[in-house]
Scaffold this active site. Sequence first.
Site, short mmCIF file in Angstrom:
data_model
loop_
_atom_site.label_atom_id
_atom_site.label_comp_id
_atom_site.label_asym_id
_atom_site.label_seq_id
_atom_site.Cartn_x
_atom_site.Cartn_y
_atom_site.Cartn_z
N GLY A 22 -8.89 19.84 -34.12
CA GLY A 22 -10.03 19.05 -34.49
C GLY A 22 -10.53 19.27 -35.88
O GLY A 22 -10.60 18.49 -37.07
N LEU A 23 -10.81 20.56 -35.90
CA LEU A 23 -11.30 21.18 -37.20
C LEU A 23 -10.43 21.13 -38.58
O LEU A 23 -10.70 20.48 -39.39
CB LEU A 23 -11.86 22.49 -36.99
CG LEU A 23 -12.90 23.25 -37.91
CD1 LEU A 23 -14.34 22.48 -37.74
CD2 LEU A 23 -12.95 24.69 -37.67
N ASP B 63 0.81 -1.30 -0.01
CA ASP B 63 -0.27 0.01 0.15
C ASP B 63 1.00 1.36 0.00
O ASP B 63 0.27 2.45 0.14
CB ASP B 63 -0.96 0.00 1.18
CG ASP B 63 -2.27 -1.05 0.94
OD1 ASP B 63 -2.34 -1.56 -0.30
OD2 ASP B 63 -2.98 -1.07 1.83
N ASP C 100 -13.66 34.03 -35.28
CA ASP C 100 -12.98 32.77 -35.32
C ASP C 100 -13.82 31.99 -34.32
O ASP C 100 -13.90 31.03 -34.83
CB ASP C 100 -11.58 33.06 -34.54
CG ASP C 100 -10.28 32.81 -35.38
OD1 ASP C 100 -10.71 32.96 -36.66
OD2 ASP C 100 -9.25 32.76 -35.13
S1 SF4 Z 1 -7.28 0.30 -2.67
FE1 SF4 Z 1 -6.36 -1.77 -2.87
S2 SF4 Z 1 -4.06 -1.31 -3.15
FE2 SF4 Z 1 -4.99 0.91 -2.60
S3 SF4 Z 1 -4.72 0.76 -0.54
FE3 SF4 Z 1 -6.79 -0.29 -0.61
S4 SF4 Z 1 -6.21 -2.36 -0.53
FE4 SF4 Z 1 -4.40 -1.49 -0.95
#
Ligand code: SF4
Length: 536
Positions: free
Chosen positions: A416-417, A36, A281
Site C-alpha cells: 500500500g505504501l 437447499d 523496516d
Molecule cells: S438460509 Fe435460505 S437458502 Fe439457506 S437453507 Fe435456509 S431457506 Fe434454504
Amino acid sequence: MQLTVWTYEGPPHVGALRIAASMKGVHYVLHAPQGDTYADLLFTMIERRRTRPPVTYTTFQARDLGKDTAELFKDACREAVERFKPQAILVGASCTAELIQDDPGGLAKALGLDVPVVPLELPSYQRKENWGAAETFYRLVRGFAGGREKPARQEGAPASCNILGPTALGFRNRDDIVEVKKLLKSLGVEINVVAPLDASPLDLTRLPAADFNVVLYPEIAETAANWLKREFGQPIVRTVPIGVTATREFIREVAELAGVDPAEALATDADRLSWYARSVDSNYLTGKRVFIYGDATHALAAARIAEEELGFKVCGLGTYSFNFARDITAAARKYGVEPLISDDHLDVEEAIVEAHPELVLGTQMERNTAKRLRIPCAVISAPVHVQDFPARYAPQMGFEGANVIFDSWVHPLMMGLEEHLLGMFREDFEFHDDTGASHLAAVNAARGAGGQGAAIRAEQPAFEAAAAPEETTPDTTDSPDGAAARWTPEAEKELKKIPFFVRGKARRNTERFADETGVNVITIETLYDAKAHFAR
Ligand code: SF4
C-alpha cells in the site's frame, strides 16, 4: 429474518453439515427442499475437498408438499444407512423443512435402524451456523462419550489431552492442528483425540481418557468441553495460541496442567515475528491504524497481536459472534474503541469508512470492502473464499502461525505504501505513466518516442488501457452527486496524490471553501488555497 445477499454465517444446519463433513463415519440425513442442496458447494468449491459432504437430502419439491413428506424422509434414511454404512447418522431439517414439522428425529427412531441416530433440533430462525456446529458436536460427544468411565492414568505415563474444535470450512484449521500438536509434543504431552476434524464416533468414545482438553475454537468446542469438564472433571486450556504472547501463555498453561517444565518449549528460535517487528523496516509501520472484524476467536487474537506485538493502533474491533459479544466488548474497551457487534456487512462497511484505517483485517467481505476503498487488507477469519484455503502450509497458531501472520499483515501495508509513493511520484521523470517499468526509463525517454519503453508499451495495450482512465476519471469518493463536475482534471489529479484516507475530507473541505469564496471551478490553486485556509 432479513433477506440478504451476503451473510457471515449460514443457518445452523450448515454448521451441522460442517461437523459431519469434518468427521469420519458420520452421515447426515437432512430433510430439505431441492434448493437447499447448495451447501455442498461450500465444501467442494470453496474448501476444495476431494469428496462431497456426507449428506443425503430428501430434496422434496413443491408438488410433494400435498403428499406424505415424512415418507420421503424415512426412505432417505433407510437408503443412506444401506448405502453409506455409517457408524452414526445425524438427522435434522433445513430452515424450509423445519416449517413442515415432520420431526426427523422421531421418524428416524421409529425406523429401528441398527446405527446410532443423533437427532438435531436446530432452530433455524433463532440460531446460526457456528451455534449449529457447536450444538451438533456437543450432541455427538455426549452421545458417544456419555455414560463411560474415565480410565485412571497409568503410573509414570505422560499427561494426555484432547484437541477440540477444528472443523471443515474453518479458517486454517487444518494447519493449526499441526502447529498445536508440535507445541504439545515439545512439552511431552500425548494427544488422545483430535475432534471433530478426522475423528470418528468411535474416537469420541475415547475422549474421557484424556487428562485435559485444549479448546482451539471456543465458537465450536466450548459447549462440548464444558460438558466434558462437568462429566469427567477434565480442565480446559482456554488460551488460544494465536500470536507470540498467546502461544507462550498457552505453553505455560498446558505445562501447569501436565505438571511439566515449560522452559525448553519456551526457549524456541522459531519466533521471527518479534524480531521482524522491531526491525528498521517495520518501525515506520508503528502506530498504523487497523480495523479488525471477524469471528470472536480470531478478532480477539488479531487485536492483541496488532497492539501488543506489532505496535499498531486498533481503530475498530468487532465480531458477528453474538455469543462472544462480552469478550469483544471488553477487548474494545481495553483498546479504547467502540465494539461493533453486528452481522450486517453494511454496518461493518460503514464503520470501516468512519474509522479511516490504514489496514483492514477481516473476513472475505471486509477484504472486498477494503479493496473498494483501496485500503491494504488481510483475511483473518471465516467466512473466507477459495484463496484462503491455500495449497501451501499457512497456519495461524503457534510460532509458525505468528510468522505467517506477520507476512500476511505487513506485506499488504508495504505494498500500500509502495502504491502511495508511486502515486506521489507519478510526475517524476522516471516514474510517470508514459515510462516503462524499468530504471532505464530515463534513457528510453532520451531516445525519444521510438525508444525501448515505447516498444514495450506498444506490446502492452492493456497497460495503456488500464492507466488511461485512472488519469481522467474523477475520484468521487465522499463527494455529493454532481460535485465532481466542478473540478478541473488537473485538480482531480492533484487530489489523487493525497492519501486515500484523508482524500474525502480534503475534497469536502475544498468544495466548502469554493462555495464560501464563490469559486465555481476548482483548480489546483483552489485546492492549495483551501489547504492554506484550513491550516490556519
Ligand atoms: S438460509 Fe435460505 S437458502 Fe439457506 S437453507 Fe435456509 S431457506 Fe434454504
